[in-house]
Design a protein around this motif. Structure first.
Motif, mmCIF file in Angstrom:
data_model
loop_
_atom_site.group_PDB
_atom_site.id
_atom_site.type_symbol
_atom_site.label_atom_id
_atom_site.label_comp_id
_atom_site.label_asym_id
_atom_site.label_seq_id
_atom_site.Cartn_x
_atom_site.Cartn_y
_atom_site.Cartn_z
ATOM 1 N N VAL A 48 0.837 -1.197 0.000
ATOM 2 C CA VAL A 48 0.000 0.000 0.000
ATOM 3 C C VAL A 48 0.870 1.244 0.000
ATOM 4 N N ALA A 49 1.755 1.346 0.967
ATOM 5 C CA ALA A 49 2.623 2.513 1.084
ATOM 6 C C ALA A 49 3.851 2.106 1.875
ATOM 7 N N ALA A 50 4.977 2.704 1.547
ATOM 8 C CA ALA A 50 6.210 2.362 2.248
ATOM 9 C C ALA A 50 7.151 3.549 2.242
ATOM 10 N N ILE A 51 8.056 3.532 3.197
ATOM 11 C CA ILE A 51 9.068 4.573 3.289
ATOM 12 C C ILE A 51 10.430 3.901 3.410
ATOM 13 N N TYR A 52 11.408 4.415 2.682
ATOM 14 C CA TYR A 52 12.745 3.867 2.699
ATOM 15 C C TYR A 52 13.625 4.752 3.573
ATOM 16 N N THR A 53 14.174 4.161 4.610
ATOM 17 C CA THR A 53 14.952 4.915 5.585
ATOM 18 C C THR A 53 16.190 5.547 4.977
ATOM 19 N N SER A 54 16.884 4.823 4.124
ATOM 20 C CA SER A 54 18.177 5.293 3.605
ATOM 21 C C SER A 54 18.033 6.499 2.690
ATOM 22 N N THR A 55 16.936 6.581 1.955
ATOM 23 C CA THR A 55 16.769 7.656 0.968
ATOM 24 C C THR A 55 15.623 8.591 1.285
ATOM 25 N N GLY A 56 14.709 8.145 2.121
ATOM 26 C CA GLY A 56 13.500 8.927 2.361
ATOM 27 C C GLY A 56 12.468 8.765 1.270
ATOM 28 N N SER A 63 -3.628 2.750 -6.420
ATOM 29 C CA SER A 63 -5.004 2.818 -5.939
ATOM 30 C C SER A 63 -5.179 3.734 -4.726
ATOM 31 N N VAL A 64 -4.076 4.104 -4.083
ATOM 32 C CA VAL A 64 -4.192 4.936 -2.874
ATOM 33 C C VAL A 64 -3.532 6.300 -3.024
ATOM 34 N N LYS A 65 -2.860 6.531 -4.133
ATOM 35 C CA LYS A 65 -2.194 7.823 -4.333
ATOM 36 C C LYS A 65 -3.187 8.966 -4.232
ATOM 37 N N GLY A 66 -2.794 9.979 -3.486
ATOM 38 C CA GLY A 66 -3.662 11.129 -3.294
ATOM 39 C C GLY A 66 -4.637 10.978 -2.154
ATOM 40 N N ARG A 67 -4.764 9.777 -1.630
ATOM 41 C CA ARG A 67 -5.703 9.543 -0.512
ATOM 42 C C ARG A 67 -4.991 9.112 0.770
ATOM 43 N N PHE A 68 -3.932 8.331 0.625
ATOM 44 C CA PHE A 68 -3.188 7.819 1.777
ATOM 45 C C PHE A 68 -1.854 8.543 1.890
ATOM 46 N N THR A 69 -1.404 8.723 3.127
ATOM 47 C CA THR A 69 -0.105 9.337 3.374
ATOM 48 C C THR A 69 0.641 8.535 4.431
ATOM 49 N N ILE A 70 1.849 8.145 4.113
ATOM 50 C CA ILE A 70 2.689 7.446 5.078
ATOM 51 C C ILE A 70 3.675 8.425 5.678
ATOM 52 N N THR A 78 7.929 4.799 15.118
ATOM 53 C CA THR A 78 6.548 4.568 14.708
ATOM 54 C C THR A 78 6.341 5.041 13.275
ATOM 55 N N VAL A 79 5.593 4.267 12.530
ATOM 56 C CA VAL A 79 5.194 4.672 11.181
ATOM 57 C C VAL A 79 3.668 4.748 11.153
ATOM 58 N N TYR A 80 3.176 5.756 10.465
ATOM 59 C CA TYR A 80 1.745 6.001 10.410
ATOM 60 C C TYR A 80 1.236 5.862 8.974
ATOM 61 N N LEU A 81 -0.027 5.550 8.860
ATOM 62 C CA LEU A 81 -0.700 5.586 7.565
ATOM 63 C C LEU A 81 -2.002 6.352 7.740
ATOM 64 N N GLN A 82 -2.018 7.558 7.223
ATOM 65 C CA GLN A 82 -3.233 8.369 7.236
ATOM 66 C C GLN A 82 -4.042 8.013 5.996
ATOM 67 N N MET A 83 -5.263 7.556 6.202
ATOM 68 C CA MET A 83 -6.104 7.114 5.101
ATOM 69 C C MET A 83 -7.331 8.011 5.026
ATOM 70 N N ASN A 84 -7.453 8.718 3.935
ATOM 71 C CA ASN A 84 -8.590 9.612 3.714
ATOM 72 C C ASN A 84 -9.413 9.129 2.523
ATOM 73 N N SER A 85 -10.616 9.645 2.424
ATOM 74 C CA SER A 85 -11.512 9.294 1.308
ATOM 75 C C SER A 85 -11.592 7.787 1.121
ATOM 76 N N LEU A 86 -11.788 7.098 2.201
ATOM 77 C CA LEU A 86 -11.841 5.643 2.148
ATOM 78 C C LEU A 86 -13.062 5.182 1.357
ATOM 79 N N ASN A 87 -12.899 4.087 0.658
ATOM 80 C CA ASN A 87 -14.010 3.482 -0.068
ATOM 81 C C ASN A 87 -14.059 1.986 0.238
ATOM 82 N N PRO A 88 -15.166 1.330 -0.080
ATOM 83 C CA PRO A 88 -15.301 -0.095 0.279
ATOM 84 C C PRO A 88 -14.179 -0.972 -0.262
ATOM 85 N N GLU A 89 -13.556 -0.569 -1.371
ATOM 86 C CA GLU A 89 -12.462 -1.361 -1.929
ATOM 87 C C GLU A 89 -11.211 -1.323 -1.052
#
Length: 122
Positions: A48-56, A63-70, A78-89
């Motif tokens: 869904v979403a990931a962050i790379y420590t070495s490069t940022g 399917s989640v671009k523009g709606r989810f933020t890691i 701690t790593v967070y996943l902010q999920m907006n505009s959620l849909n049943p999918e």
């Protein structure tokens, strides 16, 4: 070894928001990639979403671009996943995982949390 513990799942209506949290402990420096994955009933697990420590660098599934933020708080491991505009999918079990990179984690080269359920109703 790394331990990952997720929280923040739940049930929301379409259009709603949730924020998932994942606390990492143990050998947190052994994995460059820390992210969120999900598996819906009858479907394969996907990144869904990931962050790379070495490069940022950040990874998002199309399917989640523009709606989810890691994001990551290194002081709290701690790593967070902010999920907006959620849909049943978006309904799925969401897992926090760590490893060398997204595809490697999906092939089994990494650590996984127990998962937290996200259910979106229409």
């Amino acid at each position: 070894k790394m331990l990952l513990a997720e929280s923040g799942g739940g049930s929301v209506q379409a259009g709603g928001s949730l924020r998932l949290s994942c606390v990492a402990s143990g050998d947190t420096y052994s994995s460059d990639c820390l992210g969120w994955f999900r598996q819906a009933p009858g479907k394969e697990r996907e990144g869904v979403a990931a962050i790379y420590t070495s490069t940022g660098n950040l990874y998002y599934a199309d399917s989640v671009k523009g709606r989810f933020t890691i994001s990551r708080d290194n002081t709290k491991s701690t790593v967070y996943l902010q999920m907006n505009s959620l849909n049943p999918e978006d309904t799925a079990m969401y897992y926090c995982a760590a490893g060398p990179e997204v595809d490697g984690i999906l092939r089994g080269h990494g650590y996984w949390g127990q998962g937290t359920q996200v259910t979106v109703s229409s």
